[in-house]
Write a protein that holds these residues in place. Structure first.
Motif, PDB file in Angstrom:
ATOM      1  N   LEU A  52      36.745  38.398  38.781  1.00 23.74           N
ATOM      2  CA  LEU A  52      37.980  38.155  39.525  1.00 23.74           C
ATOM      3  C   LEU A  52      38.209  36.656  39.662  1.00 23.74           C
ATOM      4  N   ASN A  53      39.348  36.197  39.169  1.00 23.99           N
ATOM      5  CA  ASN A  53      39.687  34.779  39.278  1.00 23.99           C
ATOM      6  C   ASN A  53      40.107  34.455  40.709  1.00 23.99           C
ATOM      7  N   CYS A  54      39.357  33.558  41.339  1.00 20.67           N
ATOM      8  CA  CYS A  54      39.666  33.155  42.716  1.00 20.67           C
ATOM      9  C   CYS A  54      40.295  31.764  42.727  1.00 20.67           C
ATOM     10  N   ASN A  55      39.498  30.735  42.523  1.00 19.51           N
ATOM     11  CA  ASN A  55      40.030  29.372  42.446  1.00 19.51           C
ATOM     12  C   ASN A  55      39.406  28.628  41.268  1.00 19.51           C
ATOM     13  N   GLY A 109      34.138  29.393  40.625  1.00 27.18           N
ATOM     14  CA  GLY A 109      35.396  29.782  41.238  1.00 27.18           C
ATOM     15  C   GLY A 109      35.856  31.160  40.834  1.00 27.18           C
ATOM     16  N   GLN A 110      35.061  31.833  40.027  1.00 31.48           N
ATOM     17  CA  GLN A 110      35.358  33.201  39.602  1.00 31.48           C
ATOM     18  C   GLN A 110      34.282  34.119  40.177  1.00 31.48           C
ATOM     19  N   LEU A 111      34.706  35.167  40.855  1.00 35.28           N
ATOM     20  CA  LEU A 111      33.768  36.121  41.451  1.00 35.28           C
ATOM     21  C   LEU A 111      33.408  37.177  40.415  1.00 35.28           C
ATOM     22  N   VAL A 112      32.152  37.173  40.009  1.00 30.77           N
ATOM     23  CA  VAL A 112      31.658  38.128  39.025  1.00 30.77           C
ATOM     24  C   VAL A 112      30.862  39.203  39.752  1.00 30.77           C
ATOM     25  N   CYS A 113      31.156  40.451  39.426  1.00 35.40           N
ATOM     26  CA  CYS A 113      30.513  41.589  40.078  1.00 35.40           C
ATOM     27  C   CYS A 113      29.924  42.501  39.016  1.00 35.40           C
ATOM     28  N   THR A 136      41.068  50.070  40.358  1.00 30.37           N
ATOM     29  CA  THR A 136      41.707  50.383  41.636  1.00 30.37           C
ATOM     30  C   THR A 136      41.099  49.574  42.772  1.00 30.37           C
ATOM     31  N   THR A 137      39.794  49.337  42.721  1.00 31.99           N
ATOM     32  CA  THR A 137      39.130  48.502  43.723  1.00 31.99           C
ATOM     33  C   THR A 137      39.770  47.131  43.780  1.00 31.99           C
ATOM     34  N   VAL A 138      39.969  46.516  42.612  1.00 28.32           N
ATOM     35  CA  VAL A 138      40.535  45.168  42.582  1.00 28.32           C
ATOM     36  C   VAL A 138      42.010  45.179  42.969  1.00 28.32           C
ATOM     37  N   ILE A 184      44.505  38.846  36.313  1.00 29.09           N
ATOM     38  CA  ILE A 184      43.803  38.231  37.429  1.00 29.09           C
ATOM     39  C   ILE A 184      42.340  38.647  37.471  1.00 29.09           C
ATOM     40  N   CYS A 185      42.024  39.756  36.797  1.00 20.72           N
ATOM     41  CA  CYS A 185      40.648  40.255  36.792  1.00 20.72           C
ATOM     42  C   CYS A 185      40.343  40.929  35.463  1.00 20.72           C
ATOM     43  N   ALA A 186      39.314  40.453  34.796  1.00 16.69           N
ATOM     44  CA  ALA A 186      38.863  41.059  33.541  1.00 16.69           C
ATOM     45  C   ALA A 186      37.781  42.091  33.843  1.00 16.69           C
ATOM     46  N   ILE A 187      37.783  43.172  33.072  1.00 18.72           N
ATOM     47  CA  ILE A 187      36.779  44.224  33.236  1.00 18.72           C
ATOM     48  C   ILE A 187      36.188  44.546  31.867  1.00 18.72           C
ATOM     49  N   GLY A 188      34.879  44.485  31.785  1.00 20.31           N
ATOM     50  CA  GLY A 188      34.173  44.857  30.564  1.00 20.31           C
ATOM     51  C   GLY A 188      32.819  45.412  30.948  1.00 20.31           C
ATOM     52  N   ILE A 189      32.514  46.610  30.511  1.00 20.64           N
ATOM     53  CA  ILE A 189      31.285  47.257  30.966  1.00 20.64           C
ATOM     54  C   ILE A 189      30.436  47.727  29.783  1.00 20.64           C
ATOM     55  N   HIS A 190      29.206  48.057  30.109  1.00 19.23           N
ATOM     56  CA  HIS A 190      28.325  48.783  29.190  1.00 19.23           C
ATOM     57  C   HIS A 190      27.801  49.985  29.967  1.00 19.23           C
TER      58      HIS A 190
END
Length: 232
Positions: free
Chosen positions: A176-179, A104-108, A130-132, A158-164
């Motif tokens: 992104l938390n959807c349902n 239920g979470q959209l991971v990109c 900004t996209t989210v 509503i959306c967590a961001i963590g990058i490398h």
């Protein structure tokens, strides 16, 4: 006789969209490594049959708690407690602290060579945020950034961001938390931020919004924000 100069339009970067479906976190890491290695081989001028590809990997994960490189040590007792809830536990090389991924979470996961865009990690994270935010606005949700990384609806993330990012090749990304079932977050301090909560598209709108409902809008806003062309 004067010269007539013809200017050719600049070609937009092409990004391949790869929908991985619902997979384990470990399989998600392996998929990222495959695309990262293609970029690294090209940078090292190693002969390879596969050319480097800028890609966006989309997926949902089986329940898993993950920690980032900012977490020097995480108590084994806490790790075991979380596993007993029925989730996996993984250490990763992304930025940020502990978070949860689940159905239920959209991971990109964008796997991009920033040399094709802009060589700035700060810029890149801002573009993801900004996209989210623009996606949320399309749903009628007022979302914004804060001093804490990620996208927020008031005091709820509503959306967590963590990058490398190594050699300007990006990995990991946004969730992104959807349902999804938000109760999983109650067992941790999400991203190490005290006094704030989490929300989802469904909770904010008080109606069901699934991952498939959000995918097309995410890709549309991503393409506009990064000024790129998406290839499915």
């Amino acid at each position: 006789m004067g010269l007539c100069l013809v200017t050719m339009p600049l070609l937009k970067p092409v990004i391949e969209v790869v929908n991985l479906g619902r997979i384990s976190y470990a399989d998600g890491l392996q998929a990222q490594r495959t695309f990262i290695q293609r970029h690294l081989n090209a940078l090292s001028q190693q002969p390879t049959a596969e050319p480097p590809v800028n890609a966006v990997l989309l997926c949902e994960h089986d329940p898993v708690y993950t920690i980032g490189i900012r977490t020097a040590r995480y108590p084994i007792k806490e790790e075991e407690r979380l596993k007993q809830l029925g989730a996996e536990f993984h250490r990763s090389d992304r930025g940020g602290l502990i978070t949860f991924h689940g159905p239920g979470q959209l991971v990109c996961y964008p796997i991009l060579n920033l040399a094709h865009f802009r060589k700035s990690v700060r810029w890149y994270v801002g573009e993801l945020e900004t996209t989210v935010i623009r996606l949320c606005h399309r749903f009628g949700i007022k979302a914004e950034t804060s001093p804490d990384t990620g996208v927020w609806v008031q005091n709820d993330k509503i959306c967590a961001i963590g990058i490398h990012c190594g050699r300007y090749i990006t990995s990991h990304g946004l969730a992104l938390n959807c349902n999804n079932d938000l109760s999983w977050f109650s067992h941790i301090t999400p991203c190490g931020i005290e006094g704030k909560g989490v929300t989802s598209l469904s909770q904010a709108l008080k109606r069901e919004v699934t991952v498939p409902d959000a995918v097309d809008l995410l890709l549309e806003t991503f393409a506009k924000q990064f000024d790129c062309m998406l290839r499915h």
